[in-house]
Design a protein around this motif. Structure first.
Motif, mmCIF file in Angstrom:
data_model
loop_
_atom_site.group_PDB
_atom_site.id
_atom_site.type_symbol
_atom_site.label_atom_id
_atom_site.label_comp_id
_atom_site.label_asym_id
_atom_site.label_seq_id
_atom_site.Cartn_x
_atom_site.Cartn_y
_atom_site.Cartn_z
ATOM 1 N N GLN A 1 0.925 -1.108 0.019
ATOM 2 C CA GLN A 1 -0.045 0.139 -0.186
ATOM 3 C C GLN A 1 0.931 1.300 -0.034
ATOM 4 O O GLN A 1 0.567 2.212 -0.540
ATOM 5 N N THR A 2 1.921 1.242 0.699
ATOM 6 C CA THR A 2 2.627 2.501 0.592
ATOM 7 C C THR A 2 3.420 2.656 -0.625
ATOM 8 O O THR A 2 3.578 3.625 -1.136
ATOM 9 N N ALA A 3 3.681 1.708 -1.588
ATOM 10 C CA ALA A 3 4.167 1.769 -2.744
ATOM 11 C C ALA A 3 2.958 2.418 -3.926
ATOM 12 O O ALA A 3 3.306 3.029 -4.744
ATOM 13 N N GLU A 4 1.680 1.987 -3.426
ATOM 14 C CA GLU A 4 0.760 2.738 -4.271
ATOM 15 C C GLU A 4 0.269 3.978 -4.002
ATOM 16 O O GLU A 4 -0.134 4.779 -4.765
ATOM 17 N N LYS A 5 0.126 4.240 -2.710
ATOM 18 C CA LYS A 5 -0.353 5.555 -2.135
ATOM 19 C C LYS A 5 0.061 5.967 -0.767
ATOM 20 O O LYS A 5 0.260 5.165 0.126
ATOM 21 N N PRO A 6 0.326 7.163 -0.439
ATOM 22 C CA PRO A 6 0.442 7.699 0.842
ATOM 23 C C PRO A 6 -0.677 7.257 2.034
ATOM 24 O O PRO A 6 -1.811 7.618 1.785
ATOM 25 N N THR A 7 -0.403 6.532 2.758
ATOM 26 C CA THR A 7 -1.422 6.017 3.706
ATOM 27 C C THR A 7 -1.153 6.139 5.215
ATOM 28 O O THR A 7 -0.028 6.164 5.719
ATOM 29 N N LEU A 8 -2.214 6.261 5.966
ATOM 30 C CA LEU A 8 -2.023 6.278 7.258
ATOM 31 C C LEU A 8 -2.677 4.954 7.830
ATOM 32 O O LEU A 8 -3.881 4.474 7.615
ATOM 33 N N PHE A 9 -1.709 4.023 8.554
ATOM 34 C CA PHE A 9 -2.110 3.013 9.041
ATOM 35 C C PHE A 9 -2.175 3.098 10.686
ATOM 36 O O PHE A 9 -1.569 3.877 11.236
ATOM 37 N N THR A 10 -3.311 2.318 11.323
ATOM 38 C CA THR A 10 -3.220 2.181 12.556
ATOM 39 C C THR A 10 -2.817 0.725 13.011
ATOM 40 O O THR A 10 -3.183 -0.311 12.338
ATOM 41 N N ILE A 11 -1.964 0.569 13.941
ATOM 42 C CA ILE A 11 -1.313 -0.610 14.318
ATOM 43 C C ILE A 11 -1.390 -0.580 15.979
ATOM 44 O O ILE A 11 -1.031 0.316 16.555
ATOM 45 N N GLY A 12 -1.766 -1.949 16.445
ATOM 46 C CA GLY A 12 -1.804 -1.925 17.937
ATOM 47 C C GLY A 12 -0.378 -1.768 18.453
ATOM 48 O O GLY A 12 0.656 -2.286 18.390
ATOM 49 N N VAL A 13 -0.448 -0.788 19.453
ATOM 50 C CA VAL A 13 1.021 -0.428 20.159
ATOM 51 C C VAL A 13 1.617 -1.628 20.606
ATOM 52 O O VAL A 13 2.912 -1.783 20.615
ATOM 53 N N GLU A 14 0.697 -2.703 20.870
ATOM 54 C CA GLU A 14 1.747 -3.833 21.432
ATOM 55 C C GLU A 14 2.581 -4.493 20.289
ATOM 56 O O GLU A 14 3.302 -5.288 20.536
ATOM 57 N N TYR A 15 2.339 -4.372 19.208
ATOM 58 C CA TYR A 15 3.276 -4.938 18.161
ATOM 59 C C TYR A 15 4.387 -3.920 17.765
ATOM 60 O O TYR A 15 5.402 -4.420 17.038
ATOM 61 N N ALA A 16 4.669 -2.995 18.638
ATOM 62 C CA ALA A 16 5.606 -2.128 18.391
ATOM 63 C C ALA A 16 6.604 -2.034 19.606
ATOM 64 O O ALA A 16 7.906 -1.389 19.699
ATOM 65 N N VAL A 17 6.263 -2.806 20.668
ATOM 66 C CA VAL A 17 7.204 -2.866 21.821
ATOM 67 C C VAL A 17 7.908 -4.175 22.323
ATOM 68 O O VAL A 17 8.199 -4.188 23.335
ATOM 69 N N ASN A 18 7.875 -5.042 21.345
ATOM 70 C CA ASN A 18 8.747 -6.429 21.640
ATOM 71 C C ASN A 18 10.243 -5.986 21.198
ATOM 72 O O ASN A 18 10.567 -5.740 20.135
ATOM 73 N N GLY A 19 10.992 -6.243 22.242
ATOM 74 C CA GLY A 19 12.365 -6.179 21.916
ATOM 75 C C GLY A 19 13.053 -7.113 21.034
ATOM 76 O O GLY A 19 14.035 -6.694 20.230
ATOM 77 N N LYS A 20 12.550 -8.336 20.803
ATOM 78 C CA LYS A 20 13.023 -9.354 19.845
ATOM 79 C C LYS A 20 12.448 -9.196 18.533
ATOM 80 O O LYS A 20 13.519 -9.083 17.466
ATOM 81 N N GLN A 21 11.252 -8.817 18.253
ATOM 82 C CA GLN A 21 10.905 -8.653 17.126
ATOM 83 C C GLN A 21 9.613 -7.573 17.088
ATOM 84 O O GLN A 21 8.836 -8.020 17.672
ATOM 85 N N ASN A 22 9.388 -6.493 16.479
ATOM 86 C CA ASN A 22 8.291 -5.751 16.208
ATOM 87 C C ASN A 22 8.473 -4.877 14.959
ATOM 88 O O ASN A 22 9.206 -5.125 14.097
ATOM 89 N N ILE A 23 6.898 -4.544 14.687
ATOM 90 C CA ILE A 23 6.744 -4.043 13.415
ATOM 91 C C ILE A 23 7.709 -2.804 12.972
ATOM 92 O O ILE A 23 8.034 -2.701 11.837
#
Length: 282
Positions: A246-268
């Protein structure tokens, strides 16, 4: 049949450093897109005005992570939450004592009988228990995904959901009995701890403290149910390619749960960086 209401209850912590929870994501030869790290807290969403002012005017599409309770998805969700095999029934997952506690609790709180408890998949039972432990009571303020859907319609922006109902339920269904036993049992037996943890999460989130949020989501049993390596791997395998496309096609606002951004091993956020994106905290 009396419908149980699915409420996404997420957690937070304490705070020292500030973060906007909004990231600009850029790649060569592409217009910037944005990721908003979302969480359900008490009261109105304080970040919505920032999105309306600083982000939405710069995009041509909005893509929310999932909007399970939207009017168009409610009927579909009802078809997916019912058990399809006996191993998914609560009585075949929980210990005898926890099962009896579950039946008594939901009957008292929601008027749901034992037969109905065993009609619903464990992820749904787990979500309902989480909603009952919400220290905010009935969550006030408009759901951010609903608000963004209305905004997209009003401004004639493209609107989509990163996770379909089928994809979301599949992510949940592949978790084994031990996973659901652990999480449902914790919610049944640690109500006071959960309420305090949710308050801490909300405070950390509202203050933008990513360090404390990471501490909460990775160490607190209530929040780390979606922070297992398997769950995150499966989730990112679905989400990241859709963001790339989608970013390649058009500028987009995505919403993602914050829990998927706070894992030290792998996060979005780290995965997107590894894909060649430049991330700038706004």
């Amino acid at each position: 049949m009396k419908a149980l209401s699915l409420v996404a209850v997420l957690l937070s912590g304490i705070s020292f450093s500030q973060s906007s929870m909004v990231y600009k994501i850029e790649k060569e030869n592409q217009k910037p897109s944005y990721i908003y790290l979302n969480s359900v807290t008490c009261g109105d969403n304080q970040y919505l005005k920032r999105l309306e002012k600083d982000v939405i005017p710069n995009v041509s599409a909005i893509s929310v992570e999932a909007n399970l309770n939207s009017n168009k998805n409610k009927a579909t969700l009802q078809n997916f939450i019912q058990v399809t095999e006996k191993e998914q029934k609560a009585k075949n997952i929980l210990s005898v004592s926890d099962y009896q506690k579950l039946v008594g609790y939901v009957q008292e709180a929601m008027g749901v009988n034992e037969q109905m408890v065993n009609m619903f998949k464990p992820f749904y039972v787990n979500a309902v228990l989480g909603s009952l432990d919400n220290p905010c009571g009935t969550v006030k303020g408009e759901n951010i995904n609903v608000a963004l859907e209305k905004y997209a319609e009003k401004k004639e922006l493209s609107y989509s959901e990163l996770l379909s109902i089928s994809e979301y339920v599949t992510l949940m269904d592949v978790q084994d009995k031990n996973y659901w036993n652990k999480n449902i049992s914790y919610k049944l037996n640690k109500s006071n701890e959960i309420k305090e943890a949710v308050k801490q999460k909300n405070k950390a989130y509202n203050n933008g403290n990513m360090v404390e949020l990471e501490n909460i989501y990775t160490k607190n049993p209530y929040f780390n149910e979606k922070n297992t390596d398997k769950f995150l791997k499966d989730y990112l395998k679905i989400i990241v390619p859709k963001i790339e496309k989608q970013t390649a096609e058009k500028p987009t606002l995505f919403t993602i749960g914050v829990e998927y951004a706070v894992n030290g091993k792998q996060n979005i956020l780290d995965v997107l960086k590894s894909k060649g994106y430049k991330l700038t905290e706004m």
